[in-house]
Scaffold this motif. Structure first.
Motif, short mmCIF file in Angstrom:
data_model
loop_
_atom_site.label_atom_id
_atom_site.label_comp_id
_atom_site.label_asym_id
_atom_site.label_seq_id
_atom_site.Cartn_x
_atom_site.Cartn_y
_atom_site.Cartn_z
N ALA A 113 0.83 -1.21 0.00
CA ALA A 113 0.00 0.00 0.00
C ALA A 113 0.86 1.25 0.00
O ALA A 113 0.46 2.30 -0.53
N GLN A 114 2.09 1.14 0.60
CA GLN A 114 2.99 2.30 0.62
C GLN A 114 3.84 2.39 -0.64
O GLN A 114 4.65 3.29 -0.77
N GLY A 115 3.66 1.46 -1.56
CA GLY A 115 4.43 1.46 -2.79
C GLY A 115 5.81 0.88 -2.63
O GLY A 115 6.70 1.15 -3.45
N LEU A 116 6.05 0.08 -1.58
CA LEU A 116 7.36 -0.52 -1.31
C LEU A 116 7.31 -2.03 -1.56
O LEU A 116 6.26 -2.66 -1.38
N ARG A 117 8.45 -2.59 -1.95
CA ARG A 117 8.51 -4.03 -2.15
C ARG A 117 8.64 -4.72 -0.79
O ARG A 117 9.54 -4.37 0.00
N PRO A 118 7.80 -5.71 -0.53
CA PRO A 118 7.92 -6.44 0.75
C PRO A 118 9.15 -7.34 0.74
O PRO A 118 9.19 -8.32 0.01
N THR A 119 10.15 -7.00 1.52
CA THR A 119 11.34 -7.85 1.70
C THR A 119 11.36 -8.37 3.15
O THR A 119 10.62 -7.89 4.02
N ILE A 120 12.25 -9.33 3.35
CA ILE A 120 12.32 -9.92 4.71
C ILE A 120 12.72 -8.86 5.73
O ILE A 120 12.11 -8.74 6.81
N GLU A 121 13.68 -8.03 5.40
CA GLU A 121 14.15 -7.02 6.33
C GLU A 121 13.10 -5.95 6.58
O GLU A 121 12.88 -5.52 7.72
N ARG A 122 12.38 -5.52 5.50
CA ARG A 122 11.33 -4.51 5.68
C ARG A 122 10.17 -5.06 6.51
O ARG A 122 9.61 -4.34 7.35
#
Length: 332
Positions: free
Chosen positions: A25-34
């Motif tokens: 929703a924030q336009g960010l790629r979901p990564t493990i660290e995020r």
């Protein structure tokens, strides 16, 4: 459609899915660290499979996964589908890279830990070998000290027996000296009695002088001769008694000097026996310390700082005990 799974403890799969949705929703790629930063907890190994499940259901939820969802796919704009596909590919690739990096780090750490453990085992084996050699040397030293202590004990018994024999001889010499003194007194008394008898005889001869001068002179000469002989005999007896007394006195003095020397030897033997007992006690303490060190070294975990400090402290105590024992053995 797959739904998030909840577990009884730790990070929940629903938390990972919700964090991934929030990042999308924030336009960010979901990564493990995020995802971990968004949740505020969780390890990469825990978050990675949950994020994989989220990616596995993302296509179906976006309507681009299969023919059964073709109707739904037609209603989703193509740019959104393309962006979702790109996000899916990128997130999957980053997740795999993160998992591979984490696995490589764990393998490197495991190899380093194994190498360190092998080195510590080698050091421990060397320490045990050295301590075993020290233990054998100390056992030999203890046996030697015990043998020396036994030898000193035997020597002490011999000295005590010699001292007892000297005391008995000294008592015999004292009795002989007392007997010689009594003989001397008896000779002096006999000489005094003979002198008195000679004086009486002179007096008797003087009284008879008036009647028979010649006879008196003869008797006087005879009496004088007898008196002279008696004096000589008494003097000879007195000289012999005095010489005997001086000889006994000299023997008594030599015996007293010998007894004094034996007392000195006895004191030296007692001091040596006490020193040997102290050395045996020190060696025994060192052996007990080495055994405690060996027991501590065999049960401690490799790399444990507290066990290492305890071994260093025990080694320092053992070195100080060895130094004290060497100082006692050194001539003063």
């Amino acid at each position: 459609m797959n739904t998030p799974k909840n577990t009884s403890r730790g990070v929940q799969e629903a938390d990972v899915w919700a964090a991934a949705d929030a990042l999308i929703a924030q336009g960010l790629r979901p990564t493990i660290e995020r995802v971990r930063q968004h949740i505020g907890r969780g390890s990469p190994n825990t978050v990675s499979p949950m994020l994989e499940n989220w990616f596995a259901t993302l296509g179906r939820r976006l309507g681009v996964a299969g023919e059964q969802d073709a109707a739904q796919a037609s209603s989703v704009p193509e740019p959104i589908q393309r962006m979702a596909q790109e996000l899916w590919s990128t997130a999957r690739e980053e997740a795999l890279q993160s998992a591979s990096a984490a696995l490589a780090e764990r393998e490197a750490a495991l190899q380093a830990a194994e190498a360190e453990q092998a080195a510590q085992k080698e050091q421990l084996l060397q320490r045990e070998t050295a301590m075993q050699a020290q233990k054998e040397a100390m056992n030999q030293a203890l046996q030697l000290a015990q043998a020396q202590a036994q030898d000193l004990a035997r020597r002490l018994d011999d000295v005590q027996q010699q001292l007892q024999d000297r005391d008995e001889r000294m008592e015999e010499l004292r009795e002989a000296l007392a007997q010689a003194s009594r003989q001397k007194e008896s000779l002096q008394q006999k000489h005094s009695e003979e002198m008195q008898a000679a004086a009486l005889e002179r007096q008797r001869l003087a009284e008879q002088y008036a009647g028979n001068e010649r006879h008196m002179l003869n008797e006087v000469d005879r009496a004088r001769q007898e008196l002279s002989n008696a004096k000589k005999a008494a003097q000879e007896q007195e000289r012999k008694a005095e010489a005997r007394s001086q000889e006994l006195q000299a023997r008594l003095e030599r015996s007293e000097q010998e007894i004094l020397n034996l007392h000195t030897q006895l004191q030296a033997a007692q001091n040596a026996a006490a020193l040997a007992q102290e050395r045996a006690a020190d060696i025994k303490s060192l052996l007990e310390a080495q055994q405690r060190m060996a027991a501590a070294g065999s049960t401690a975990e490799p790399g444990a700082l507290t066990a290492s400090s305890a071994r260093k402290s025990n080694l320092s105590a053992a070195r100080r005990s060895m130094l004290r024992m060497r100082e006692r053995r050194s001539p003063r």
